[in-house]
Design a protein around this motif. Structure first.
Motif, PDB file in Angstrom:
ATOM      1  N   THR A  85       0.842  -1.006  -0.202  1.00  0.00           N
ATOM      2  CA  THR A  85      -0.012   0.199   0.134  1.00  0.00           C
ATOM      3  C   THR A  85       0.882   1.121  -0.221  1.00  0.00           C
ATOM      4  N   THR A  86       2.198   1.070   0.440  1.00  0.00           N
ATOM      5  CA  THR A  86       2.581   2.505   0.971  1.00  0.00           C
ATOM      6  C   THR A  86       3.394   2.853  -0.661  1.00  0.00           C
ATOM      7  N   VAL A  87       4.528   1.342  -1.219  1.00  0.00           N
ATOM      8  CA  VAL A  87       4.760   2.100  -2.419  1.00  0.00           C
ATOM      9  C   VAL A  87       4.126   1.601  -3.155  1.00  0.00           C
ATOM     10  N   LEU A  88       2.782   1.255  -3.649  1.00  0.00           N
ATOM     11  CA  LEU A  88       1.538   0.912  -5.024  1.00  0.00           C
ATOM     12  C   LEU A  88       0.599   1.996  -4.805  1.00  0.00           C
ATOM     13  N   GLY A  89       0.665   2.482  -4.039  1.00  0.00           N
ATOM     14  CA  GLY A  89      -0.246   4.146  -2.899  1.00  0.00           C
ATOM     15  C   GLY A  89       0.102   5.360  -3.619  1.00  0.00           C
ATOM     16  N   THR A  90      -0.753   6.282  -3.293  1.00  0.00           N
ATOM     17  CA  THR A  90      -0.066   8.102  -3.734  1.00  0.00           C
ATOM     18  C   THR A  90      -1.369   8.475  -2.808  1.00  0.00           C
ATOM     19  N   THR A  91      -1.062   9.998  -2.680  1.00  0.00           N
ATOM     20  CA  THR A  91      -1.788  10.816  -2.532  1.00  0.00           C
ATOM     21  C   THR A  91      -1.229  11.745  -3.866  1.00  0.00           C
ATOM     22  N   ASN A  92      -2.795  11.972  -4.418  1.00  0.00           N
ATOM     23  CA  ASN A  92      -2.475  13.029  -5.844  1.00  0.00           C
ATOM     24  C   ASN A  92      -3.200  13.919  -5.071  1.00  0.00           C
ATOM     25  N   PRO A  93      -2.208  15.093  -6.164  1.00  0.00           N
ATOM     26  CA  PRO A  93      -2.293  16.548  -6.062  1.00  0.00           C
ATOM     27  C   PRO A  93      -3.782  16.684  -6.816  1.00  0.00           C
ATOM     28  N   VAL A  94      -4.712  17.884  -6.110  1.00  0.00           N
ATOM     29  CA  VAL A  94      -5.535  18.449  -6.866  1.00  0.00           C
ATOM     30  C   VAL A  94      -5.929  19.767  -6.217  1.00  0.00           C
ATOM     31  N   ALA A  95      -6.567  20.869  -7.648  1.00  0.00           N
ATOM     32  CA  ALA A  95      -6.637  21.774  -7.736  1.00  0.00           C
ATOM     33  C   ALA A  95      -8.363  21.669  -6.879  1.00  0.00           C
ATOM     34  N   GLY A  96      -8.398  21.780  -5.840  1.00  0.00           N
ATOM     35  CA  GLY A  96      -9.710  21.836  -5.072  1.00  0.00           C
ATOM     36  C   GLY A  96      -9.564  21.685  -3.256  1.00  0.00           C
ATOM     37  N   PHE A  98      -1.429  -7.839 -10.562  1.00  0.00           N
ATOM     38  CA  PHE A  98      -2.518  -8.151 -10.084  1.00  0.00           C
ATOM     39  C   PHE A  98      -3.461  -7.097  -8.730  1.00  0.00           C
ATOM     40  N   THR A  99      -2.681  -6.300  -8.883  1.00  0.00           N
ATOM     41  CA  THR A  99      -4.029  -5.082  -7.924  1.00  0.00           C
ATOM     42  C   THR A  99      -4.213  -4.358  -9.040  1.00  0.00           C
ATOM     43  N   GLU A 100      -6.187  -3.526  -8.205  1.00  0.00           N
ATOM     44  CA  GLU A 100      -6.252  -2.895  -8.865  1.00  0.00           C
ATOM     45  C   GLU A 100      -6.427  -1.463  -7.816  1.00  0.00           C
ATOM     46  N   THR A 101      -5.837  -0.516  -8.595  1.00  0.00           N
ATOM     47  CA  THR A 101      -6.151   0.977  -7.742  1.00  0.00           C
ATOM     48  C   THR A 101      -7.533   1.753  -7.732  1.00  0.00           C
ATOM     49  N   LYS A 102      -7.195   1.757  -6.182  1.00  0.00           N
ATOM     50  CA  LYS A 102      -8.770   2.436  -6.677  1.00  0.00           C
ATOM     51  C   LYS A 102      -8.728   3.707  -5.519  1.00  0.00           C
ATOM     52  N   THR A 103      -9.051   4.926  -6.714  1.00  0.00           N
ATOM     53  CA  THR A 103      -9.309   5.992  -6.067  1.00  0.00           C
ATOM     54  C   THR A 103     -10.196   6.889  -5.672  1.00  0.00           C
ATOM     55  N   VAL A 104      -9.793   7.360  -3.656  1.00  0.00           N
ATOM     56  CA  VAL A 104     -10.745   7.821  -2.676  1.00  0.00           C
ATOM     57  C   VAL A 104     -10.997   9.244  -3.305  1.00  0.00           C
ATOM     58  N   TRP A 105     -12.056  10.159  -2.880  1.00  0.00           N
ATOM     59  CA  TRP A 105     -11.844  11.301  -3.376  1.00  0.00           C
ATOM     60  C   TRP A 105     -12.959  12.428  -2.112  1.00  0.00           C
TER      61      TRP A 105
END
Length: 281
Positions: free
Chosen positions: A120-131, A269-276
């Motif tokens: 989770t740490t390596v493949l996950g991330t916090t995405n920069p967003v404008a808002g 063999f992982t799917e990426t789920k993005t949460v806002w």
């Protein structure tokens, strides 16, 4: 007396519903044992067992999954001499070569066990967003993975295929080919380990017979074609696309399993789920 080995489905050892068996030979063609020859019904049963086990395995903590994989590695170590003898026989290796392959296979299981709580740490991330939002991308298991075991590397290659699948929280159905003796012994290790039944299901039989059914099964979410004959791979990829499976791309021949593994198999063999999520809520 000639021994006849059974399938490994859902943590149990059933006979093939077809009643068929096929001989297992060493690399020089000498008879070693009989193994169950899985049918389409056996494959469906294995997929059902993998699906049933998925929620519990994927819902376990990453730490727990890692501890289970470490325990499997310990049990592999306990049957090291048997694995060396079987690997030497089916791959026509010297004792030294078989020892190196088995020791690397055990290390490979330890390597992936150590990655379970880091994915989770390596493949996950916090995405920069404008808002005024937070946006997080988190890896999640894909689901049930079908895998065709490598033919040339009966234990090291097999564990290099299976370990990243279950380390990422997936369950799997593995089809072992004609060099199945180390794979069968591995199933005996798994049955007496802490790995829940159904997380790994192992079928022995003819890859060319079972692979098309695995590729078209609607409840299989991803496919590893490493052990598929090169002439069969294009058709399997087309069949997998009909049910929108994720397919691990493979090149010609088999990989060099002795090389340091990469994160490619974990990532595939992982799917990426993005949460806002709104800021301040």
């Amino acid at each position: 007396m000639t021994k006849t080995y059974k399938l490994y489905i859902g943590g149990a050892f059933p006979r093939s519903e077809s009643g068929r068996v096929h001989p297992v030979h060493d690399a020089r063609g000498r008879f070693l044992a009989n193994a169950a020859q899985a049918s389409r019904k056996d494959l469906r049963d294995a997929v059902a067992a993998a699906r049933k086990a998925f929620d519990g395995w994927s819902g376990a903590t990453a730490y727990n999954r890692g501890q289970v994989l470490f325990r499997v590695a310990e049990m592999l170590e306990g049957r090291r001499e048997q694995f060396i003898a079987e690997t030497a026989a089916v791959e026509d290796l010297s004792v030294e070569g078989a020892t190196a392959a088995v020791d690397t296979a055990i290390d490979r299981m330890v390597w992936y066990a150590g990655w379970t709580d880091k994915i989770t740490t390596v493949l996950g991330t916090t995405n920069p967003v404008a808002g005024p939002y937070f946006s997080f991308s988190v890896p999640e298991p894909t689901g049930v993975v079908g895998a065709l075991a490598p033919r040339q590397s009966s234990l090291l290659g097999l564990l290099s295929v299976v370990a990243p699948v279950i380390a990422a929280g997936n369950t799997c159905v593995v089809v072992a080919g004609d060099r199945a003796l180390p794979a069968i012994t591995l199933s005996e290790v798994l049955a007496t380990s802490d790995l829940p039944g159904g997380v790994i299901n192992l079928l022995t039989g003819h890859v060319a017979e079972l692979a098309p059914w695995l590729a078209t099964h609607a409840d299989v979410n991803a496919l590893d074609l490493t052990g598929a004959p090169e002439t069969l791979r294009p058709e399997l990829e087309r069949s997998a696309s009909e049910t929108v499976k994720r397919v691990l791309p493979v090149g010609r021949g088999e990989p060099d399993w002795t090389r340091e593994p990469s994160l490619k198999r974990l990532r595939t063999f992982t799917e990426t789920k993005t949460v806002w999520h709104p800021v301040g809520t």
